[in-house]
Write an enzyme that holds these catalytic residues in place. Structure first.
Site, PDB file in Angstrom:
ATOM      1  N   LYS A 173     -13.306  -6.854  26.268  1.00 44.83           N
ATOM      2  CA  LYS A 173     -14.327  -7.735  26.611  1.00 44.83           C
ATOM      3  C   LYS A 173     -13.518  -9.366  27.374  1.00 44.83           C
ATOM      4  O   LYS A 173     -12.563  -9.198  26.591  1.00 44.83           O
ATOM      5  CB  LYS A 173     -14.678  -8.164  25.753  1.00 44.83           C
ATOM      6  N   TRP A 184     -24.025  -8.285  26.267  1.00 46.55           N
ATOM      7  CA  TRP A 184     -24.789  -9.435  26.313  1.00 46.55           C
ATOM      8  C   TRP A 184     -25.112 -11.100  25.406  1.00 46.55           C
ATOM      9  O   TRP A 184     -25.701 -11.115  25.070  1.00 46.55           O
ATOM     10  CB  TRP A 184     -25.318  -8.543  25.329  1.00 46.55           C
ATOM     11  N   HIS A 185     -23.968 -11.209  25.895  1.00 48.49           N
ATOM     12  CA  HIS A 185     -23.133 -12.030  25.646  1.00 48.49           C
ATOM     13  C   HIS A 185     -23.378 -13.642  26.767  1.00 48.49           C
ATOM     14  O   HIS A 185     -22.245 -14.654  26.246  1.00 48.49           O
ATOM     15  CB  HIS A 185     -21.273 -12.757  24.896  1.00 48.49           C
ATOM     16  N   TYR A 186     -24.120 -13.000  27.432  1.00 45.75           N
ATOM     17  CA  TYR A 186     -24.371 -14.256  28.693  1.00 45.75           C
ATOM     18  C   TYR A 186     -24.895 -15.534  28.703  1.00 45.75           C
ATOM     19  O   TYR A 186     -25.625 -15.743  26.999  1.00 45.75           O
ATOM     20  CB  TYR A 186     -25.491 -13.713  29.077  1.00 45.75           C
ATOM     21  N   HIS A 187     -24.584 -16.579  28.333  1.00 46.19           N
ATOM     22  CA  HIS A 187     -24.817 -17.894  28.130  1.00 46.19           C
ATOM     23  C   HIS A 187     -24.864 -19.075  29.529  1.00 46.19           C
ATOM     24  O   HIS A 187     -24.435 -18.674  30.962  1.00 46.19           O
ATOM     25  CB  HIS A 187     -23.393 -18.165  27.360  1.00 46.19           C
TER      26      HIS A 187
END
Length: 599
Positions: free
Chosen positions: A429, A529-532
């Site tokens: 990642k 799934w670590h969108y911000h």
């Protein structure tokens, strides 16, 4: 495989991505009587509270629990209860939850304009109900950098950890990954820790020793029952505003309430009770919070006018700065049996990427080789976090991915022998990332997904970090520690050119039948799934998370982040809910000459 210009052919083994509602007056949760949780259909048409929180997710639950200790709080959640869905609590059914695309499912699928399939939570507890469970704090440097008090943040982390975080017991495959990372130079060995240090570590998990998930919804056990109402299936349509006259600043806009609908379509209104320090707080996540601001008239003026939305405040930065950490993964088939595991070990490298892994097939735990479960019912194969049913096995480059391609990948997996599912995925990642995009409205329906573009790898440094991370994965695969889980004489090139016999998709094929590592990263990019972003500090909110130019309105969730915290953000998002709940409480009580809440 070394060098940025190395080429290899396209038939690849590459995998991709992670990956009722209450009609009664109370909810029993592991011995806790949640008398304050109700279906929104039971709510009055008009109500009044000190604080109204929109979004009962990873930040909203701890925030509501904390504020309820001293105030009257309403928590509105558009989804159902996690305790009514057996899949959510079972680690072995992780992929089943994500692959459910039915209306009202805990995970609402969306596809970014980049073509990458993703999910957003739609359940009390938020992302902590549908993620892979890894629990790790942000680094001290990150905490200081965003202006949080280090001691208070530590206390907030511990408040969370007392309920939801556990030390995992490593199986042989995860232990080999740990050893391989150390051999690959990802040092030192930091053992088990929640903290973020360079090197290799075993992180925490929200899955306990029995494989049961603990979520942010469990933090509601801290709440004062008389101080909190939680409404499920409450779909907030917009925020209500009014103009107030300030003593020095003239007329100002202030939030005063929200409009929401229940599952039967009836409209309800909740207002702030009398008191100048009462507030509405958005905790609807990186997709939901900027979307709701826009639907309420706060956002880029021209964009809102194009949908006929009356402008409350021109706020051009709403929806800007959207980022999603790109992730790429490689499947490594094993000659030896492997345990079923989600993320437990992480390598925090010096090259700008994080290395993690997951092993075993969920199919192997619950299904027979014939393709049917013990009850004889046929079910699709799910390979843990990586599954075509979750939309993560791509057979074409991102912008060409279709539901038909996903169905084809799922059918291909059904034809494989169970031995093909013996192995694991090692992934990288990208830290940060530096690439950013934007979010826009698709329509005026708050239940629909907005349009979001992440612009993966548009910044060259993100691409460099991906390539460097792949080199670390290569060294892990070739390490002595990992030798029992790789076939003899398997080179990285061999792994990347296997096309049959394993649960993989083929690498997208180009005209010259070859690709650089950079193209490999772009073609096989997926989400972790670590969108911000979308309501970032300094652009949309101030350092206390107040929306700039509007009174009585804050945003407290991952949409405020300029970069994803730590290797996995859920611990920090839960911490932020507690941290800001304590901070808001103490500042208000101090102004009223009352004793505050301990951190």
């Amino acid at each position: 495989m070394s060098g940025r210009s190395r080429h290899f052919t396209m038939s690849t083994l590459l995998a991709t991505s992670f990956f009722f509602v209450l009609l009664c007056s109370s909810l029993q949760v592991r011995g806790v009587n949640y008398t304050f949780v109700k279906d929104a259909a039971l709510a009055p048409s008009v109500s009044y509270y000190d604080y109204i929180i929109v979004g009962g997710g990873t930040a909203g639950c701890p925030l509501a629990a904390t504020l309820s200790e001293r105030f009257r709080v309403l928590l509105l959640e558009r989804g159902a209860s996690p305790y009514d869905d057996d899949r959510i609590g079972d680690m072995a059914r992780f992929a089943d939850t994500l692959s459910d695309t039915s209306p009202g499912s805990p995970a609402q699928r969306f596809v970014s304009e980049d073509g990458v399939i993703n999910s957003r939570p739609r359940v009390l507890g938020g992302g902590s109900c549908i993620n892979a469970g890894f629990y790790t704090r942000a680094s001290d440097d990150y905490v200081r950098g965003v202006g949080w008090d280090l001691g208070a943040a530590g206390a907030a982390y511990r408040w969370v950890e007392d309920v939801v975080a556990f030390q995992p017991e490593l199986g042989p495959w995860q232990a080999a990954l740990q050893g391989g990372l150390l051999e690959a130079g990802v040092a030192p060995d930091n053992g088990f820790t929640f903290d973020h240090f360079d090197g290799t570590k075993v992180g925490g998990s929200i899955f306990d020793a029995d494989g049961r998930r603990h979520t942010a919804a469990d933090l509601l056990r801290y709440a004062r029952a008389e101080g909190l109402d939680v409404l499920l299936r409450a779909r907030v349509a917009k925020i209500l505003f009014f103009n107030v006259r300030g003593r020095r600043s003239g007329r100002r806009t202030a939030a005063r309430g929200v409009v929401f609908h229940d599952s039967e379509g009836r409209m309800h209104k909740a207002f702030l009770s009398a008191g100048r320090r009462n507030e509405i707080i958005l905790s609807a996540g990186a997709m939901g919070s900027p979307q709701l601001l826009m639907l309420s008239g706060v956002g880029p003026a021209d964009h809102l006018r194009s949908f006929g939305i009356p402008l409350v405040r021109d706020h051009p930065a709403v929806g800007q700065g959207m980022s999603d950490n790109p992730m790429n993964a490689i499947y490594v088939p094993s000659p030896s049996p492997v345990e079923v595991s989600l993320i437990q070990v992480v390598g925090i490298t010096q090259v700008g990427s994080y290395i993690e892994g997951a092993s075993g097939s969920n199919w192997g735990v619950r299904h027979s080789a014939s393709g049917s479960g013990p009850d004889g019912v046929h079910r699709p194969r799910n390979f843990g976090m990586f599954s075509p049913q979750t939309g993560q096995l791509a057979t074409v480059p991102p912008k060409q991915r279709t539901p038909e391609a996903i169905a084809h990948a799922a059918e291909s997996m059904r034809q494989l022998d169970d031995s093909a599912f013996r192995g694991g995925f090692i992934l990288e990642k990208v830290l940060g990332p530096l690439s950013t995009g934007h979010l826009e409205l698709r329509n005026r329906d708050p239940d629909d997904n907005p349009l979001v573009t992440f612009n993966y790898f548009s910044h060259p440094e993100d691409l460099r970090r991906c390539v460097a991370g792949l080199s670390v994965i290569e060294r892990v695969i070739h390490s002595q520690a990992f030798k029992n889980f790789t076939y003899p004489d398997f080179s990285m090139e061999t792994l990347l050119n296997m096309s049959t016999g394993f649960p993989v998709n083929l690498l997208p094929r180009h005209d010259n039948d070859s690709t650089s590592l950079e193209m490999f990263c772009k073609d096989t990019v997926m989400t972790i799934w670590h969108y911000h972003g979308g309501c970032q500090v300094g652009r949309v909110v101030d350092a206390e998370y107040r929306v700039l130019g509007i009174d009585a309105l804050r945003v407290i969730d991952g949409s405020t982040f300029n970069a994803s915290p730590g290797t996995n953000p859920q611990a920090t998002v839960m911490m932020l809910g507690r941290y800001m709940g304590v901070r808001i409480t103490n500042e208000r009580l101090a102004a009223e000459g009352l004793e505050g809440t301990k951190p």
